[in-house]
Design a protein around this motif. Structure first.
Motif, mmCIF file in Angstrom:
data_model
loop_
_atom_site.group_PDB
_atom_site.id
_atom_site.type_symbol
_atom_site.label_atom_id
_atom_site.label_comp_id
_atom_site.label_asym_id
_atom_site.label_seq_id
_atom_site.Cartn_x
_atom_site.Cartn_y
_atom_site.Cartn_z
ATOM 1 N N UNK A 135 0.899 -1.013 0.049
ATOM 2 C CA UNK A 135 0.076 0.064 0.074
ATOM 3 C C UNK A 135 0.865 1.312 0.034
ATOM 4 N N UNK A 136 0.655 2.219 -0.923
ATOM 5 C CA UNK A 136 1.668 3.256 -1.035
ATOM 6 C C UNK A 136 1.741 4.041 0.132
ATOM 7 N N UNK A 137 0.593 4.186 0.847
ATOM 8 C CA UNK A 137 0.827 5.075 2.055
ATOM 9 C C UNK A 137 1.609 4.200 3.225
ATOM 10 N N UNK A 138 1.343 3.100 3.279
ATOM 11 C CA UNK A 138 2.303 2.171 4.088
ATOM 12 C C UNK A 138 3.567 2.405 3.678
ATOM 13 N N UNK A 139 4.143 2.392 2.428
ATOM 14 C CA UNK A 139 5.482 2.364 1.883
ATOM 15 C C UNK A 139 5.924 3.866 2.221
ATOM 16 N N UNK A 140 5.035 5.099 2.345
ATOM 17 C CA UNK A 140 5.369 6.288 2.677
ATOM 18 C C UNK A 140 5.840 6.291 4.132
ATOM 19 N N UNK A 277 -7.432 -1.803 -0.332
ATOM 20 C CA UNK A 277 -7.318 -0.800 -1.098
ATOM 21 C C UNK A 277 -5.775 -0.611 -1.605
ATOM 22 N N UNK A 278 -5.801 0.216 -2.909
ATOM 23 C CA UNK A 278 -4.662 0.560 -3.345
ATOM 24 C C UNK A 278 -4.339 1.988 -3.399
ATOM 25 N N UNK A 279 -5.531 2.687 -3.415
ATOM 26 C CA UNK A 279 -5.528 4.105 -3.590
ATOM 27 C C UNK A 279 -6.224 4.567 -4.951
ATOM 28 N N UNK A 280 -7.133 3.958 -5.579
ATOM 29 C CA UNK A 280 -7.725 4.285 -6.701
ATOM 30 C C UNK A 280 -9.094 5.297 -6.293
ATOM 31 N N UNK A 281 -9.344 6.142 -6.945
ATOM 32 C CA UNK A 281 -10.435 6.982 -6.897
ATOM 33 C C UNK A 281 -11.834 6.587 -6.642
#
Length: 357
Positions: A135-140, A277-281
């Motif tokens: 998940x991109x926010x977990x990576x952040x 979730x992956x972060x799609x709109x």
């Protein structure tokens, strides 16, 4: 680049929508083909699933034996019921296939250990779908932790608490009725919290202490649990999981799936990042990550970072391990099962600290 060709064993709703359509990019309207992997076929015990598979352009196998005998299928993705994960993975590796398994790797500690040993001996790549690390926010969040933005971290809490099992149909599912299939909040969702803690901190969990929540639901498994974990350097954190919490509704439930990490200089809070979730709109809620610097706050949203599908990254990583011959041995998945079993052992022994061997 050569692509690794996979066959999917088990083609239920999650396998169709999350694994096939998203993970293997079979939904051509949304995704470009994967660089290193391709799904060529599927099988399910329910023959009614054949039409859904063929609608995605997949070959329908008449049995698991047909998959294992097919030289075109170099690897299998196992998405069946939890009790069958280990036997099917062992059978597939014995047939020369590389294996990717839905969580959990196995339903028992001994089966998980046997799979790891077999992967090493047979030189097959074995991995488990711990997709939330992508998940991109977990990576952040990991980037912020690694940069020392929070100062000295001395506490954390990972939580997945929601309502599941109040409805009789839900109560009859394996999640609520079969502890032996790793049903219950510990096996079903604390498992995600454990591998996420190890990912974010870059350390292994070595001990756990747990207590079950008060029993208020008519389900066979535990209603929930509070779990303390101790990492290899002695740092402690906690996990809170439950099937008994209403959380208002869908919005409150999904936004609650996250973590808090406490440092001397800042606190990091995530909302909705501990899910599929992956972060799609078009997803039900927008995820967010909050960096609380006490006098000011910075919020990262899904729009701030390019979206990459969390399932695709698991599959591409597994395929790359095959292409490079740097095979994965499944140890991460085996350790996750051991942590879950240790948490249950602790809860059944008045919260005693239990070592994760």
């Amino acid at each position: 680049m050569r692509k690794i060709k996979y066959a999917l064993i088990g083609f239920g709703g999650i396998a169709e929508n999350r694994i096939a359509k998203e993970g293997f990019a079979c939904d051509r309207n949304r995704f470009a083909p994967l660089e290193k992997a391709e799904l060529i076929g599927a099988f399910d015990l329910n023959p009614a699933r054949k039409a859904a598979a063929e609608a995605l352009g997949l070959k329908w196998y008449s049995g698991i034996d047909k998959i294992l005998a097919d030289p075109e299928a170099e690897a299998v993705y196992i998405a069946t019921n939890n009790l069958s994960h280990a036997p099917l993975a062992m059978e597939a590796m014995s047939a020369g296939k590389h294996v990717l398994v839905e969580k959990p790797l196995a339903a028992t500690v001994s089966e998980a250990a046997a799979l790891v040993q077999a992967a090493k001996e047979k030189k097959r790549s074995l991995s488990v779908d711990h997709m939330m690390v992508n998940n991109k926010l977990n990576v952040k969040a990991k980037e912020l932790l690694d940069a020392g933005t929070l100062g000295t971290v001395n506490d954390s809490c990972f939580h997945m608490e929601f309502a599941y099992g109040y409805d009789p149909a839900e109560a009859g599912t394996w999640r609520c009725s079969k502890w032996e299939e790793m049903g219950g909040p510990i096996g079903d969702v604390a498992s995600h919290c454990f591998y996420m803690a190890e990912y974010l901190f870059g350390k292994k969990i070595r001990e756990v202490a747990a207590v079950y929540l008060p029993k208020t639901m008519p389900i066979a498994v535990e209603d929930g649990a509070y779990i303390r974990f101790k990492m290899e350097d002695g740092m402690c954190g906690s996990v809170k999981v439950a099937f008994s919490e209403l959380r208002g509704g869908l919005g409150g439930t999904l936004s609650n799936l996250g973590f808090e990490i406490y440092g001397t200089e800042a606190v990091l809070r995530s909302f909705g990042t501990m899910f599929q979730l992956s972060g799609y709109e078009d997803e039900p809620i927008p995820m967010r990550l909050e960096l609380d610097l006490f006098k000011s706050q910075k919020v990262f949203t899904g729009k701030d970072i390019p979206t990459r599908n969390i399932y695709q990254q698991v599959i591409e990583h597994h395929a790359e391990s095959i292409l490079s011959e740097k095979y994965l041995d499944g140890d991460e998945g085996s350790r996750n099962v051991r942590i879950c079993y240790a948490a249950h052992e602790s809860a059944r022994n008045a919260g005693k600290w239990i070592a994760v061997e």
